[in-house]
Design an enzyme around this catalytic site. Sequence first.
Site, PDB file in Angstrom:
ATOM      1  N   ALA A  62      83.888  -2.565-101.513  1.00 53.03           N
ATOM      2  CA  ALA A  62      83.992  -3.934-101.000  1.00 53.03           C
ATOM      3  C   ALA A  62      83.148  -4.928-101.801  1.00 53.03           C
ATOM      4  CB  ALA A  62      83.592  -3.966 -99.531  1.00 53.03           C
ATOM      5  N   ASN A  78      74.212   1.886 -99.601  1.00 51.19           N
ATOM      6  CA  ASN A  78      75.198   1.375 -98.653  1.00 51.19           C
ATOM      7  C   ASN A  78      75.459  -0.103 -98.942  1.00 51.19           C
ATOM      8  OD1 ASN A  78      76.508   0.426 -96.217  1.00 51.19           O
ATOM      9  ND2 ASN A  78      75.777   2.281 -95.204  1.00 51.19           N
ATOM     10  N   ASN A 154      78.567  10.878 -89.125  1.00 46.93           N
ATOM     11  CA  ASN A 154      79.495  10.542 -88.046  1.00 46.93           C
ATOM     12  C   ASN A 154      80.865  11.043 -88.488  1.00 46.93           C
ATOM     13  OD1 ASN A 154      77.494   9.177 -86.583  1.00 46.93           O
ATOM     14  ND2 ASN A 154      77.855   7.296 -87.733  1.00 46.93           N
ATOM     15  N   HIS A 167      81.605  12.623 -96.123  1.00 44.33           N
ATOM     16  CA  HIS A 167      80.401  11.894 -96.511  1.00 44.33           C
ATOM     17  C   HIS A 167      79.412  11.841 -95.364  1.00 44.33           C
ATOM     18  CE1 HIS A 167      82.566   8.766 -94.271  1.00 44.33           C
ATOM     19  NE2 HIS A 167      81.432   8.080 -94.209  1.00 44.33           N
TER      20      HIS A 167
END
Length: 332
Positions: A62, A78, A154, A167
């Site tokens: 992004a 991140n 998660n 990941h």
Amino acid sequence: MATTFRASEHQHIRYNPLQDEWVLVSAHRMKRPWQGQVEPPLLTTVPRHDPHNPLCPGATRANGEVNPDYEGTFLFDNDFPALQPDAPSPGPSDHPLFQAEAARGVCKVMCFHPWSDVTLPLMSVSEIRAVVDAWASVTEELGAQYPWVQIFENKGAMMGCSNPHPHCQVWASSFLPDVAQREERCQRAYQSQHGEPLLMEYGRQELLRKERLVLTSEHWLVLVPFWAVWPFQTLLLPRRHVRRLPELTSAERDGAPTGSEAGANWDHWQLHAHYYPPLLRSATVRKFMVGYEMLAQAQRDLTPEQAAERLRALPEVHYRLGQKDRETAAIA
């Protein structure tokens, strides 16, 4: 006439000495018919490489950065971190009911594998070992700058993870998070009173009692804790005293199952990993922490002993591999 207590039939509360809290166990609730939400079946086909997936090799993220064509693990900052290293301090509080403190740190993402259609259980031992080594390395690196390094995954849409690419995340913070604070305090108090690490004695007791063990090996224990909150929650423990991931031997790293790792430099601390599957009865019936759990305390239905028995009875072949075998047999 007095009724004899049976954990599988009668509600009771259990104490969690690692986090200083209690859980309500109500195993008789498993008899009720399920009329709640049922999750859709898991996505069975995931493309091995999707150029539009920001975690794939060669993909554009992004922020405009292009991933390298990595062939093993890939660690990067991140793009939307919850913690940043240069955040200003909020300054002193003017009232004890309105306190704020500085929070600084870094957040990283680690891809386990270049393929999107695998997960850790489907990777080879050498590929999993590379992940464990990368965890140990990043723990060493960030632990030199920050008092706490949290590695967590998660996994799956049910846990809010929309990207199937294998990941995890690594968050390092200038403060000790709440759960880590409670676990540190409890382990320190236990060692002060009993002269040995809490989780070392707990592991020995579970080996003797056997009823909550799921897997054992030369170096590791996997068990459903006596105080488990989530129905199929498990705890991973080394069989010797290990404080942090970098202290694991080569043999221990080869045999390590993986999870949300918690390690620290204190002598009273024992390295451990928590697994919190959100399942209640099956892969499509989810456990929700709402109502009583949010307002009072944690509550579970089946007992940890029943959960361990069900986990032990599962086949050792991964369900996706078994599914492929059945599909092959059907085609033949």
